[in-house]
Design a protein around this motif. Structure first.
Motif, PDB file in Angstrom:
ATOM      1  N   CYS A 166       2.809   1.012  10.372  1.00  0.00           N
ATOM      2  CA  CYS A 166       3.921   0.757  11.293  1.00  0.00           C
ATOM      3  C   CYS A 166       3.588  -0.411  12.211  1.00  0.00           C
ATOM      4  CB  CYS A 166       4.228   1.995  12.137  1.00  0.00           C
ATOM      5  SG  CYS A 166       5.075   3.268  11.208  1.00  0.00           S
ATOM      6  N   PHE A 167       2.370  -0.396  12.764  1.00  0.00           N
ATOM      7  CA  PHE A 167       1.959  -1.464  13.677  1.00  0.00           C
ATOM      8  C   PHE A 167       2.091  -2.825  13.009  1.00  0.00           C
ATOM      9  CE2 PHE A 167      -1.387  -4.296  15.263  1.00  0.00           C
ATOM     10  CZ  PHE A 167      -1.132  -4.294  16.607  1.00  0.00           C
ATOM     11  N   TRP A 168       1.475  -2.960  11.818  1.00  0.00           N
ATOM     12  CA  TRP A 168       1.496  -4.272  11.162  1.00  0.00           C
ATOM     13  C   TRP A 168       2.898  -4.635  10.695  1.00  0.00           C
ATOM     14  CZ3 TRP A 168      -2.527  -6.818  12.526  1.00  0.00           C
ATOM     15  CH2 TRP A 168      -3.780  -6.200  12.659  1.00  0.00           C
ATOM     16  N   GLY A 169       3.625  -3.627  10.181  1.00  0.00           N
ATOM     17  CA  GLY A 169       4.980  -3.879   9.682  1.00  0.00           C
ATOM     18  C   GLY A 169       5.883  -4.382  10.797  1.00  0.00           C
ATOM     19  N   ILE A 170       5.818  -3.703  11.957  1.00  0.00           N
ATOM     20  CA  ILE A 170       6.679  -4.095  13.071  1.00  0.00           C
ATOM     21  C   ILE A 170       6.300  -5.492  13.568  1.00  0.00           C
ATOM     22  CG2 ILE A 170       7.278  -3.541  15.463  1.00  0.00           C
ATOM     23  CD1 ILE A 170       6.909  -0.567  14.645  1.00  0.00           C
ATOM     24  N   TRP A 171       5.015  -5.764  13.544  1.00  0.00           N
ATOM     25  CA  TRP A 171       4.582  -7.100  14.006  1.00  0.00           C
ATOM     26  C   TRP A 171       5.136  -8.188  13.070  1.00  0.00           C
ATOM     27  CZ3 TRP A 171      -1.123  -8.152  15.908  1.00  0.00           C
ATOM     28  CH2 TRP A 171      -1.094  -9.221  16.803  1.00  0.00           C
ATOM     29  N   VAL A 172       5.102  -7.921  11.758  1.00  0.00           N
ATOM     30  CA  VAL A 172       5.644  -8.906  10.814  1.00  0.00           C
ATOM     31  C   VAL A 172       7.138  -9.104  11.063  1.00  0.00           C
ATOM     32  CG1 VAL A 172       6.168  -9.311   8.381  1.00  0.00           C
ATOM     33  CG2 VAL A 172       3.880  -8.539   9.056  1.00  0.00           C
ATOM     34  N   LEU A 173       7.854  -7.987  11.331  1.00  0.00           N
ATOM     35  CA  LEU A 173       9.286  -8.104  11.634  1.00  0.00           C
ATOM     36  C   LEU A 173       9.504  -8.950  12.886  1.00  0.00           C
ATOM     37  CD1 LEU A 173      10.762  -4.557  10.935  1.00  0.00           C
ATOM     38  CD2 LEU A 173      11.065  -6.661   9.623  1.00  0.00           C
TER      39      LEU A 173
END
Lengths: 106, 556, 98
Positions: free
Chosen positions: B449-456
């Motif tokens: 979630c952390f990395w995914g949200i950062w990419v978004l």
């Protein structure tokens, strides 16, 4: 004196000390007191006051903690105090008139 | 090539500072959060929301837990290629057991190292860890990620990029560049003391950004320098493994000499022997500390050569009242409980080293200093962020005229590493409250979630910084500020809904770890809203804008 | 155009000298420092800590010097050459001791 109070006084002293150092600079004196003459509050006197306040703050820190820790608390307190003085100068400069013992600039 | 010294230093400051600045932003922000890593753990693992505990009784609580432990699957898998023959199902020769705690830990972390039969290097061990409730010895589920101390904290020094220690090297380079940027910054600034207190928010945008950059850089200069420097010193063994490569023979020579001097056996005897009461050894260690006028708690307890005739128990004092992490070690013969050795007082070099590493790792008990560290860390973030903004402000008109995209890309990366990073952090905490508790590998999902949200957030940043290419303010900043405000409030509300620990409750019972995290997020939300509103005012076209613009170009 | 390429090459050379040359120099400094100090009777870990601590400050100085110095060839000569020399000396001392 209890430790919390000593540390609080040390923090207040470091803000006051930094404030006096700032007032020793002409630009900031004008920001705070306008065109009022410095009178007895010459740069040297203000710097002396500032130095005394910061030294007293260090002594209080040393009374509370082991010297290694006290040194860190003091250095970090100076950084915080300098930030507070700088932001006060940009938004509410007349508050620092208290340190100059002058009526604030109109 | 460079016309003069000052221009050379300015070039180094601008370009190295820009490229490594994105890394430094992450390092400073998660470093600031790591000051309260254990408190964030409490927020993320509601089962662990109780008061900090002292080191529990070894004989009653720790011993059965250690005996029940086994190396982790990852550690065994990593070891597999370095063993001749198959791995055993069960590891039954523990070499080292240890437990480490601080005055802020309700839960206790244990580790155990085991000998591997037929290992190519017999000194290499496989390791297992476990977290327990020290009051009962019950294990906490492995699935629960300690977001503060096992995710944010390692992110601060390794970017959680473990392939070939790459993360450590990137952060190390960033720390070196931080030192370089500080020295070159001082060279460029010149009016260090005369403008120490100067911040002119009403002057041109470029001027006020530069003021803020100088202010946050200079007032916390000792902090920035010491933390970048001590960070490097802590990992000196990784960055300069001289004594484990080129000087390995010299190191081995010294180890033999040392174990002769200390009388602590380097090798196991191969003869089994029972362990005497460790609680009695702890009592003796505490008696000896008190006799030296340094009464204290146990910070670190370790058994070496467990169950062997050469086994010994090392007990270290928690350094809560000093900068040093732990110290005053006393070593006992495991089978009899007699004192083998008391560590001599540290040498001058050791004292310096302890001070430097201790001031960075901060396991001491001093809440004021902790908050001052957070302040220093956030001042560092502000300094780096204003550095990016100054870079963009100075170039965006020129780039717009020439059709270059440099300023836009830098602005997008700045949005990603400033507001985007906050969004990812809050998103992870929200995921922590929303993911089902029985989800397998829940901790991994939190990290995705952390990395995914950062990419978004990064995608949004690149999309919504298009106006920078026309020399205008990017809407991405304001939009992400609103996102931060909404997410922060949502995280606080979700903590209330899922655990029942709302602020009134945590504040009234004085449970500061959780109340503090909640309050910090709410303050963050307020700051984000103020920033968003100010940005909106700035973005509105004003009649005075043209005047301001000409003033700015004069500066640039 | 050719002057631009030349100055770009020079810049890359300086960057490489600052990062890699400086690293080699710091490495050599630690190796030589630890070997000599240990030979002179300093405890091993003290020597290790002391010289790695100083090495980071040295790295900072050589990094800045790589950009400030007039002649990049001299930078390379001092950093790479000096680093190799110090490392070789360290191995020599180790050879004598072990």
């Amino acid at each position: 004196m209890p430790e919390n109070i000593m540390l609080s006084v040390a923090l207040i002293l470091s803000v006051a000390g930094m404030g006096w150092f700032a007032l020793a600079l002409d630009t900031h004196w004008k920001q705070v007191c306008g065109k009022q003459p410095r009178g007895q509050a010459s740069s040297r006197v203000l710097r002396g006051l500032g130095g005394a306040a910061l030294s007293l703050s260090l002594i209080l820190c040393l009374k509370v903690d082991h010297p290694t820790m006290a040194a860190l608390v003091w250095i970090m307190a100076l950084a915080g105090a300098a930030l507070i003085v700088a932001f006060t100068l940009s938004w509410r400069p007349h508050w620092l008139a208290l340190l100059a013992a002058r009526p604030p600039r109109r | 090539m460079f016309q003069n010294f000052r221009l050379a230093m300015a070039w180094v400051h601008t370009w190295f500072g820009l490229f490594l600045g994105f890394v430094l932003m992450v390092v400073f922000f998660f470093g600031s959060l790591s000051v309260f890593d254990r408190e964030i753990d409490r927020w993320a693992i509601p089962e662990s929301r109780f008061e900090p505990q002292p080191m529990p009784s070894y004989d009653e609580i720790l011993k059965p837990v250690f005996e029940d432990m086994q190396p982790s699957k990852e550690s065994v898998d990593q070891m597999r290629p370095r063993v001749d023959g198959p791995m055993p199902e069960h590891f039954d020769t523990p070499v080292r057991w240890g437990a480490y705690t601080t005055h802020r830990d309700p839960v206790l972390g244990l580790f155990a190292g085991y000998r591997v039969p037929n290992a190519k290097n017999p000194d290499e061990l496989v390791w297992g860890t476990r977290t327990i409730d020290p009051r009962t010895g019950d294990a906490l589920p492995d699935d629960q990620l300690k977001i503060g101390s096992r995710f944010f904290y390692p992110l601060h020094y390794s970017l959680n990029l473990h392939w070939m220690d790459l993360g450590y090297w990137i952060v190390g380079l960033a720390a070196l560049i931080m030192l370089v940027a500080l020295v070159t910054g001082v060279v460029m600034h010149r009016k260090l003391f005369r403008e120490l207190f100067t911040f002119r928010p009403n002057k041109s945008k470029q001027r006020s950004i530069l003021d803020l950059h100088n202010l946050t850089g200079v007032v916390a200069l000792p902090f920035h320098f010491m933390f970048a420097f001590t960070g490097l010193v802590i990992f000196a063994g990784i960055y300069f493994p001289v004594t484990h490569t080129q000087l390995e023979p010299l190191h081995d020579l010294h180890e033999v000499v040392e174990s002769q001097e200390t009388g602590l056996p380097h090798e196991s005897a191969g003869v089994p022997a029972p362990t005497a009461s460790v609680d009695a050894m702890v009592a003796e260690a505490q008696r000896r500390w008190a006799a030296r006028d340094m009464a204290g708690d146990v910070g670190f307890l370790a058994l070496q050569h467990v169950g062997d005739a050469n086994g010994y128990v090392s007990i270290y004092r928690a350094g809560t009242d000093r900068i040093a992490l732990t110290g005053e070690g006393i070593h006992f013969k495991a089978s009899t409980g007699e004192v083998l050795r008391e560590d001599p007082p540290p040498s001058a070099v050791e004292r310096i080293d302890e001070f430097l590493t201790g001031l960075h790792l901060q396991h001491f008990r001093h809440w004021l200093l902790r908050w001052l560290y957070v302040l220093g860390g956030l001042a560092g973030c502000a300094c780096i962020a204003t550095g990016f903004l100054f870079f963009v402000e100075k170039r965006k008109r020129q780039h717009a005229k020439r059709g270059q995209i440099g300023a836009r890309v830098v602005d997008a990366m700045a949005v990603t590493t400033v507001t985007g990073m906050l969004i990812a952090t809050l998103g992870m905490l929200i995921a922590n409250r929303l993911l089902p508790t029985n989800l397998p590998a829940r901790g991994d999902w939190e990290q995705y979630c952390f990395w995914g949200i950062w990419v978004l957030a990064m995608a949004h940043a690149f999309w919504r910084t298009a106006p920078v290419a026309r020399a205008r303010l990017a809407p991405a900043w304001g939009e992400q500020c609103w996102a931060i405000a909404v997410l922060a409030v949502a995280a606080v509300l979700l903590n209330w809904v899922t655990t029942g620990d709302h602020l009134l409750k945590t504040l009234s019972v004085g449970y500061w770890p959780v109340a503090g995290v909640d309050l910090f997020m709410l303050v963050g939300a307020v700051v984000a809203i103020l920033a968003a509103r100010r940005l909106k005012r700035r973005a509105r076209p004003q009649p005075a804008a043209s005047g301001e613009l000409s003033g700015e170009t004069a500066h640039a | 155009m050719s002057t631009a390429t030349a100055s770009r090459a020079q810049l890359l050379s300086r960057m490489a000298a600052a990062l890699l040359g400086g690293y080699g120099f710091a490495w050599g400094f630690i190796a030589l420092g630890v070997a000599t100090a240990f030979a002179a009777g300093m405890p091993f870990h003290d020597a290790e800590h002391l010289f790695s601590l100083l090495a980071f400050l040295l790295y900072l100085v050589t990094f800045l010097w790589s950009f400030a110095a007039r002649d990049p060839r001299r930078v390379w000569l001092v950093l790479a050459g000096g680093g190799a020399l110090m490392a070789a000396l360290a191995s020599l001392i180790q050879h004598v001791l072990v």
